[in-house]
Write a protein that holds these residues in place. Structure first.
Motif, PDB file in Angstrom:
ATOM      1  N   VAL A   5      40.522  61.933 -51.723  1.00 36.62           N
ATOM      2  CA  VAL A   5      40.561  60.859 -50.832  1.00 36.62           C
ATOM      3  C   VAL A   5      41.872  60.080 -51.008  1.00 36.62           C
ATOM      4  N   GLU A   6      42.727  60.246 -50.050  1.00 41.24           N
ATOM      5  CA  GLU A   6      44.117  59.637 -50.414  1.00 41.24           C
ATOM      6  C   GLU A   6      44.077  58.097 -49.876  1.00 41.24           C
ATOM      7  N   SER A   7      44.999  57.390 -50.210  1.00 35.24           N
ATOM      8  CA  SER A   7      45.198  55.916 -49.852  1.00 35.24           C
ATOM      9  C   SER A   7      46.412  55.452 -50.204  1.00 35.24           C
ATOM     10  N   GLY A   8      46.822  54.366 -49.296  1.00 30.88           N
ATOM     11  CA  GLY A   8      48.154  53.587 -49.917  1.00 30.88           C
ATOM     12  C   GLY A   8      49.538  53.997 -49.039  1.00 30.88           C
ATOM     13  N   GLY A   9      49.227  54.825 -47.995  1.00 29.39           N
ATOM     14  CA  GLY A   9      50.252  55.015 -47.073  1.00 29.39           C
ATOM     15  C   GLY A   9      50.522  53.988 -46.236  1.00 29.39           C
ATOM     16  N   GLY A  10      51.591  53.825 -45.433  1.00 28.13           N
ATOM     17  CA  GLY A  10      51.872  52.786 -44.608  1.00 28.13           C
ATOM     18  C   GLY A  10      53.353  53.070 -43.907  1.00 28.13           C
ATOM     19  N   LEU A  11      53.848  51.718 -43.430  1.00 31.93           N
ATOM     20  CA  LEU A  11      55.145  51.422 -42.953  1.00 31.93           C
ATOM     21  C   LEU A  11      56.007  50.613 -43.975  1.00 31.93           C
ATOM     22  N   ALA A  99      41.321  74.285 -58.402  1.00 31.07           N
ATOM     23  CA  ALA A  99      40.273  74.668 -59.242  1.00 31.07           C
ATOM     24  C   ALA A  99      39.429  75.513 -58.730  1.00 31.07           C
ATOM     25  N   ASN A 100      38.676  76.281 -59.530  1.00 34.98           N
ATOM     26  CA  ASN A 100      37.820  77.348 -59.173  1.00 34.98           C
ATOM     27  C   ASN A 100      38.440  78.383 -58.376  1.00 34.98           C
ATOM     28  N   ASN A 101      39.868  78.719 -58.711  1.00 35.10           N
ATOM     29  CA  ASN A 101      40.396  79.722 -58.146  1.00 35.10           C
ATOM     30  C   ASN A 101      40.711  79.325 -56.596  1.00 35.10           C
ATOM     31  N   ARG A 102      40.880  78.269 -56.211  1.00 36.02           N
ATOM     32  CA  ARG A 102      41.171  77.689 -54.909  1.00 36.02           C
ATOM     33  C   ARG A 102      42.003  76.379 -54.916  1.00 36.02           C
ATOM     34  N   SER A 103      42.542  75.962 -53.736  1.00 35.66           N
ATOM     35  CA  SER A 103      43.182  74.642 -53.420  1.00 35.66           C
ATOM     36  C   SER A 103      42.157  73.884 -52.985  1.00 35.66           C
ATOM     37  N   TYR A 104      42.136  72.580 -53.212  1.00 37.94           N
ATOM     38  CA  TYR A 104      41.553  71.455 -52.438  1.00 37.94           C
ATOM     39  C   TYR A 104      42.370  70.321 -52.142  1.00 37.94           C
ATOM     40  N   TRP A 105      42.231  70.099 -50.897  1.00 35.99           N
ATOM     41  CA  TRP A 105      43.007  69.060 -50.390  1.00 35.99           C
ATOM     42  C   TRP A 105      42.523  67.841 -49.765  1.00 35.99           C
ATOM     43  N   GLY A 106      43.081  66.833 -49.930  1.00 33.88           N
ATOM     44  CA  GLY A 106      42.515  65.663 -49.049  1.00 33.88           C
ATOM     45  C   GLY A 106      43.154  65.646 -47.735  1.00 33.88           C
ATOM     46  N   GLN A 107      42.714  64.742 -47.044  1.00 37.10           N
ATOM     47  CA  GLN A 107      42.982  64.338 -45.417  1.00 37.10           C
ATOM     48  C   GLN A 107      44.486  64.056 -45.138  1.00 37.10           C
ATOM     49  N   GLY A 108      45.038  63.328 -46.221  1.00 37.72           N
ATOM     50  CA  GLY A 108      46.503  62.974 -46.140  1.00 37.72           C
ATOM     51  C   GLY A 108      46.649  61.492 -45.901  1.00 37.72           C
ATOM     52  N   THR A 109      47.616  60.944 -46.024  1.00 37.46           N
ATOM     53  CA  THR A 109      47.956  59.681 -45.793  1.00 37.46           C
ATOM     54  C   THR A 109      49.395  59.521 -45.144  1.00 37.46           C
ATOM     55  N   GLN A 110      49.637  58.865 -44.082  1.00 34.16           N
ATOM     56  CA  GLN A 110      50.915  58.777 -43.583  1.00 34.16           C
ATOM     57  C   GLN A 110      51.840  57.867 -44.170  1.00 34.16           C
ATOM     58  N   VAL A 111      52.799  58.294 -44.297  1.00 33.54           N
ATOM     59  CA  VAL A 111      53.994  57.174 -44.944  1.00 33.54           C
ATOM     60  C   VAL A 111      55.268  57.356 -43.788  1.00 33.54           C
TER      61      VAL A 111
END
Length: 115
Positions: A5-11, A99-111
């Motif tokens: 879970v990403e956070s901290g993005g913004g304008l 991990a576990n031979n695969r990529s895990y991604w968050g939902q993204g945060t807009q900058v």
């Protein structure tokens, strides 16, 4: 449940700073490298910074000297401190764990960096 879970993005105006955070499930954070990627509209997703479990770091040339990646292993969290931001840094920023031979991604945060 495995998640990032990403956070901290913004304008922000050009020259400004932001700090992104990515909270990860312990099962995919512990012992693994963590990465930040970004994807601008119409472009591919590119690696921005990587930090190993031991704390070694690697950066894309475009962000060297401006961005700093770090991790708090006690909190299963990885950070991206972004300074002297430029309009070309505008993108959705994603946290990734391999991990576990695969990529895990968050939902993204807009900058968004305005000129």
């Amino acid at each position: 449940q495995v998640q990032l879970v990403e956070s901290g993005g913004g304008l922000v105006q050009a020259g400004g700073s932001l700090r992104l955070s990515c909270a990860a499930s312990g099962t995919i954070f512990r012992g693994n490298d963590m990465d930040w990627y970004r994807q601008a509209p119409g472009k591919q997703r590119d690696m921005v910074a990587t930090i190993t479990n031991g704390g070694s770091t690697h950066y894309a040339d475009s962000v060297k000297g401006r961005f700093t990646i770090s991790r708090d292993n006690a909190k299963n969290t990885v950070f991206l401190q972004m300074n002297n931001l430029k309009p070309e840094d505008t993108a959705v920023y994603y946290c990734r764990a391999f991990a576990n031979n695969r990529s895990y991604w968050g939902q993204g945060t807009q900058v968004t960096v305005s000129s």
